[in-house]
Design an enzyme around this catalytic site. Structure first.
Site, short mmCIF file in Angstrom:
data_model
loop_
_atom_site.label_atom_id
_atom_site.label_comp_id
_atom_site.label_asym_id
_atom_site.label_seq_id
_atom_site.Cartn_x
_atom_site.Cartn_y
_atom_site.Cartn_z
N ASP A 3 -76.50 131.12 12.74
CA ASP A 3 -75.79 130.61 11.56
C ASP A 3 -74.67 131.53 11.07
O ASP A 3 -74.09 131.28 10.01
CB ASP A 3 -76.78 130.33 10.43
CG ASP A 3 -77.59 129.07 10.72
OD1 ASP A 3 -76.99 128.08 11.16
OD2 ASP A 3 -78.81 129.10 10.51
N ASP A 38 -76.36 121.24 15.03
CA ASP A 38 -75.69 122.00 13.97
C ASP A 38 -74.89 123.18 14.54
O ASP A 38 -73.89 123.62 13.98
CB ASP A 38 -76.70 122.59 12.97
CG ASP A 38 -77.89 121.70 12.66
OD1 ASP A 38 -78.28 120.92 13.55
OD2 ASP A 38 -78.44 121.83 11.56
N1 GLY Z 1 -78.25 123.80 9.73
C1 GLY Z 1 -79.21 123.44 8.82
C2 GLY Z 1 -79.08 122.08 8.21
O1 GLY Z 1 -78.13 121.36 8.40
O2 GLY Z 1 -79.99 121.71 7.53
#
Ligand code: GLY
Length: 715
Positions: free
Chosen positions: A113, A171
């Protein structure tokens, strides 16, 4: 352009906004006006700059996270966008402050992330300031992110938890932007190759034939073989988790921007088409948290997915001439929905987040139908993009917190601004119907100081309009309600047995019915020290949820803070949110007033939004000072007086006026009646007090049932 804070803590007045012509559906002035107020309010409530507001807890409190959370970059990122759009310097300052702690994550190789965390905070910071420190830290973060790449799989590993071998989630496409940036910035093509490899592999394995995506693809880290395609935050392995579709769209639009490879553009178009033509998509284009969520149409929505989609569609519309209008219209429809009252918060509400109704992870019952920081971030990003693409035409948004209460004899000033982002217009600010003690002094092309300087005679409620007009004749007006208060109120000190943050005791005396003191349990109390012993006639209380439940309480008073008398057993009406007056009697002396709660008809909470006191009169030093129900002026001098007492008065009406003098036991000693009065005219009456003994007396004027009293000292 330098702008100072415009919102005074605690008081927000935007009772009515009236537009002279129909504004654009997406009123960017208003939306950024809301962002300014909410972010300012959020900052005021945050404990420090290493905690980040992420969402709301089930009890309504703000869920705070540290720099290592995947969402840490979004709050500073939103501050960067607000600074970029409004030019208001405090947002620059605070965007820097809340970005700083994220630097500690640059060597963190335990998460994918980093793209979110660094791109949204430092990425925007570097773009807007050119600060090379931001650049250096981002490059280090990009190295950490790249370390998670497995060349056999061809992807960056997303998560280190769970039972997967090498999980990659859709994601993760978002985090590639940091790698593309690092390639441009450093010239190191390995960043580029990793990002492109990840995007290609994802394009191959994450999508179904209809261009919907799975959430999690698990790979064999030794062979690169796909082991499973499942979900983690979606309704089922074969369903369409709403945010996943949005991340995929955004990721492939961005990858096309960075590579120019039309395969990625086509992928983005297919995803956009899938989203916009999904048969179960609600008419407002704000998706359910999963396109196949159980319980549709009552399933929770995910406004964050819509905000991400809107931002991506706006960019896609620039790369795809054939379908440009379609993508742009889709984005506009989403932004229209998000900026409507159904999704955008009223200033001061929603825990100071901007958007309502997002869903974090429904399967784990976490963050369901709440505000989340990444929804606000992508909403502001989309609006920034939108502003760059269309000429907008909105009435100016009036910003500036006018204090709800000003003390007579004191001056206060607040900066008022007409926020106009359409063409950085000149905004003309003016007042309508304002009392003479309120004056505007221009302070720039769109700002002015509102100076308030009321005197004793101005004590009372005042209502007037602030008006803002841009060069194209768009007008907005905002009603201001202002109380000019006797300085007496300033000296009151408040304590309480306990309180529920942020509902502190001071909220019960701030002139604002939207804030409250709250404490749970039998016997919880709030106490007011009136500074001096006064004649207390009544206590007025406005109750939180006062129109839906009865509050139970007693009132205790004391002159010394040690010995208390219970003087009132009260139950509120249960029908009103306004102040309710509880009359104690005319001859109670009190300095300390304690309201002791016994819960209410529904639970054991004691919650008061405001408390005021009906004071009969009081003596400040040896000066007479009256402040009760009469609206007419009454003043006497000298004090002490020996032979004659001079009484100045200005009657409110033409009704006869009766002057009376009583001693402390209430015995009537003198009367004087004035039959012909002249409303508003200051007059002088001379009372012969030579017959009175030495001591304190009360002078009372009564007109049309209204009384005004004061005390004087006979020498
Ligand atoms: N990447 C985490 C979410 O979208 O919840």
């Amino acid at each position: 352009m330098k702008k100072i804070w415009l919102v005074a803590a605690g008081f927000f007045f935007s009772l009515s906004a009236l537009y002279s012509q129909s504004p654009d559906d997406i009123n960017i002035n208003h939306i950024f006006g809301v962002a300014v107020r909410q972010e300012k309010g959020m900052i005021a409530h945050l404990p420090d700059t290493v905690h980040y507001p992420r969402s709301l807890n089930p009890d309504g409190s703000v869920r705070l996270v540290g720099p290592s959370d995947w969402t840490s970059g979004f709050f500073p990122g939103s501050l960067w966008y607000t600074y970029e759009n409004t030019g208001m310097e405090p947002f620059l300052y605070n965007a820097r402050r809340w970005s700083a702690a994220i630097s500690s994550m640059r060597y963190n190789t335990g998460t994918h992330d980093l793209g979110f965390m660094f791109g949204c905070s430092f990425g925007n910071g570097y773009r807007l300031t050119g600060d090379t420190l931001y650049r250096d830290y981002m490059l280090e973060a990009a190295h950490s992110l790249a370390s998670r790449f497995n060349p056999v799989v061809g992807c960056i590993r997303s998560w280190d938890f769970g039972n997967w071998q090498f999980p990659v989630i859709i994601d993760n496409m978002m985090n590639l932007e940091l790698l593309f940036w690092a390639f441009h910035e450093s010239g190191d093509s390995s960043f580029y190759k990793i990002a492109v490899s990840h995007a290609r592999t994802t394009m191959k394995n994450h999508f179904r034939s209809d261009y919907s995506s799975w959430h999690v693809v698990d790979y064999d880290p030794e062979t690169g073989a796909v082991l499973s395609k499942t979900t983690h935050q979606g309704a089922s392995d074969s369903s369409d988790w709403a945010r996943g579709q949005a991340w995929g769209l955004y990721g492939f639009v961005m990858t096309y921007r960075e590579t120019g490879d039309t395969a990625f553009l086509q992928q983005a178009e297919h995803i956009a088409n899938f989203i916009l033509t999904w048969p179960g998509m609600p008419a407002d284009l704000i998706p359910y948290w999963d396109y196949m969520a159980p319980g549709i149409p009552d399933a929770p929505r995910d406004a964050s997915a819509a905000a991400i989609t809107a931002s991506a569609l706006l960019e896609l519309s620039r790369y795809d001439p054939a379908d440009s209008a379609r993508w742009f219209d889709g984005a506009s429809s989403i932004l229209t929905s998000l900026s409507s009252a159904g999704y955008m918060a009223k200033p001061g509400e929603n825990g100071f987040f901007i958007l309502k109704h997002s869903t974090g992870s429904k399967p784990s019952n976490s963050e369901v139908d709440v505000p989340v920081n990444w929804a606000d971030y992508y909403f502001l990003e989309a609006l920034t993009r939108y502003r760059g693409m269309v000429k907008t035409n909105n009435p100016p948004e009036i910003l500036g917190g006018v204090p709800g209460r000003v003390f007579a004899g004191e001056a206060d000033s607040v900066m008022i601004m007409g926020l106009d982002l359409d063409e950085n217009d000149t905004v003309y600010l003016s007042l309508a119907g304002a009392p003479s003690f309120a004056v505007l002094h221009p302070a720039g092309q769109d700002s002015a100081w509102l100076v308030l300087h009321p005197e004793k005679d101005d004590i009372g409620e005042h209502t007037f309009l602030i008006r803002a007009e841009d060069r194209r004749g768009n007008i907005s007006e905002q009603e201001v309600s202002l109380e000019v208060a006797d300085p007496f109120w300033k000296n009151i000190r408040i304590t309480a047995s306990s309180w529920q943050d942020p509902n502190v005791p001071g909220n019960a005396l701030d002139g604002d019915l939207n804030t409250r003191w709250s404490a749970e349990g039998e016997g919880q109390w709030i106490e007011f020290d009136l500074d001096t012993v006064l004649w207390l006639r009544s206590v007025s209380i406005a109750f939180y949820l006062g129109n839906t439940r009865n509050a139970y309480f007693t009132i205790e008073i004391s002159t010394d803070g040690e010995h208390y008398d219970k003087v009132y057993y009260g139950t509120s009406s249960g029908t009103s949110l306004q102040l309710q007056e509880f009359v104690l009697g005319d001859t109670l002396q009190a300095r300390y007033v304690k309201i002791v709660g016994s819960g209410n008809s529904q639970n054991m909470w004691n919650s008061y939004t405001e408390v005021t006191f009906g004071i009969v009169y009081y003596i400040t030093g040896m000066q007479l000072h009256a402040m009760n129900e009469g609206s007419f002026m009454l003043r006497s001098f000298p004090s002490p007086a020996s032979e004659r007492l001079y009484v100045e008065y200005a009657p409110a009406t033409a009704a006869p006026l009766l002057f009376t003098v009583h001693d402390l036991s209430g015995r009537l000693l003198l009367t004087r009646k004035i039959s012909l009065t002249d409303p508003g005219k200051e007059s002088l009456l001379v009372l012969d007090i030579s017959s009175l003994d030495k001591g304190i007396y009360y002078l009372t004027a009564t007109q049309a049932g209204k009384r005004r009293s004061g005390a004087f000292l006979k020498r």
